[in-house]
Design a protein around this motif. Sequence first.
Motif, mmCIF file in Angstrom:
data_model
loop_
_atom_site.group_PDB
_atom_site.id
_atom_site.type_symbol
_atom_site.label_atom_id
_atom_site.label_comp_id
_atom_site.label_asym_id
_atom_site.label_seq_id
_atom_site.Cartn_x
_atom_site.Cartn_y
_atom_site.Cartn_z
ATOM 1 N N THR A 123 -12.912 -25.049 7.620
ATOM 2 C CA THR A 123 -13.865 -24.176 6.565
ATOM 3 C C THR A 123 -14.504 -24.975 5.413
ATOM 4 O O THR A 123 -15.636 -24.852 5.199
ATOM 5 C CB THR A 123 -12.937 -23.022 5.898
ATOM 6 N N ARG A 156 -27.721 -22.692 11.493
ATOM 7 C CA ARG A 156 -26.265 -21.882 11.386
ATOM 8 C C ARG A 156 -25.076 -22.980 11.478
ATOM 9 O O ARG A 156 -25.133 -23.946 12.186
ATOM 10 C CB ARG A 156 -26.315 -20.869 12.655
ATOM 11 N N PRO A 157 -24.071 -22.702 10.593
ATOM 12 C CA PRO A 157 -23.039 -23.462 10.859
ATOM 13 C C PRO A 157 -22.363 -23.461 12.299
ATOM 14 O O PRO A 157 -22.425 -22.519 12.825
ATOM 15 C CB PRO A 157 -21.983 -23.143 9.819
ATOM 16 N N ILE A 180 -17.447 -22.126 10.711
ATOM 17 C CA ILE A 180 -16.930 -20.851 10.717
ATOM 18 C C ILE A 180 -15.858 -21.002 11.494
ATOM 19 O O ILE A 180 -16.042 -21.439 12.533
ATOM 20 C CB ILE A 180 -18.136 -20.084 11.351
ATOM 21 N N CYS A 219 -13.333 -21.720 17.513
ATOM 22 C CA CYS A 219 -12.124 -20.888 17.656
ATOM 23 C C CYS A 219 -11.080 -21.776 17.750
ATOM 24 O O CYS A 219 -10.873 -22.711 18.670
ATOM 25 C CB CYS A 219 -12.434 -20.131 18.908
ATOM 26 N N VAL A 230 -13.016 -18.984 13.558
ATOM 27 C CA VAL A 230 -12.317 -17.790 14.401
ATOM 28 C C VAL A 230 -10.868 -17.989 14.662
ATOM 29 O O VAL A 230 -10.706 -19.120 15.635
ATOM 30 C CB VAL A 230 -13.400 -17.390 15.761
ATOM 31 N N ILE A 260 -19.525 -22.826 14.858
ATOM 32 C CA ILE A 260 -18.537 -21.868 14.935
ATOM 33 C C ILE A 260 -17.234 -22.375 15.837
ATOM 34 O O ILE A 260 -17.451 -22.791 17.043
ATOM 35 C CB ILE A 260 -18.798 -20.316 15.625
ATOM 36 N N ASN A 297 -7.752 -24.522 9.834
ATOM 37 C CA ASN A 297 -8.587 -23.320 9.478
ATOM 38 C C ASN A 297 -9.290 -23.863 8.024
ATOM 39 O O ASN A 297 -10.500 -23.765 7.791
ATOM 40 C CB ASN A 297 -8.007 -21.940 9.475
#
Length: 99
Positions: free
Chosen positions: A28, A4-5, A33, A9, A35, A7, A24
């Motif tokens: 990306t 899983r990449p 990912i 925030c 948020v 994540i 962002n």
Amino acid sequence: MPERPEIVCICGSTRFTDEMRAANRDLTFAGVIVVAPGEADEVVTPEQKAVLDDLHLRKIDLADRVLVVNPGGYVGESTSREIAYARTTGTPVTYTDPV
């Protein structure tokens, strides 16, 4: 099955919207990912701000790491609360600029 990449925030003052958008985009394209804070084109009421602030804490709960976008080292009151929250949950915090 691929791993899983990460994540991330993004946190930061609304005065740094352009810088947060750039972070962002860069994250990306790096396969992360992202948020990010919600955006509004109109004035936000105090009630809406409270909802957005709480929602952002839930976004931190989803993240593997928090990235604070802080050009010139600036960290405002709301961002300081988010950093403190992330630290209490054990979520690592990194910064774009030295604090």
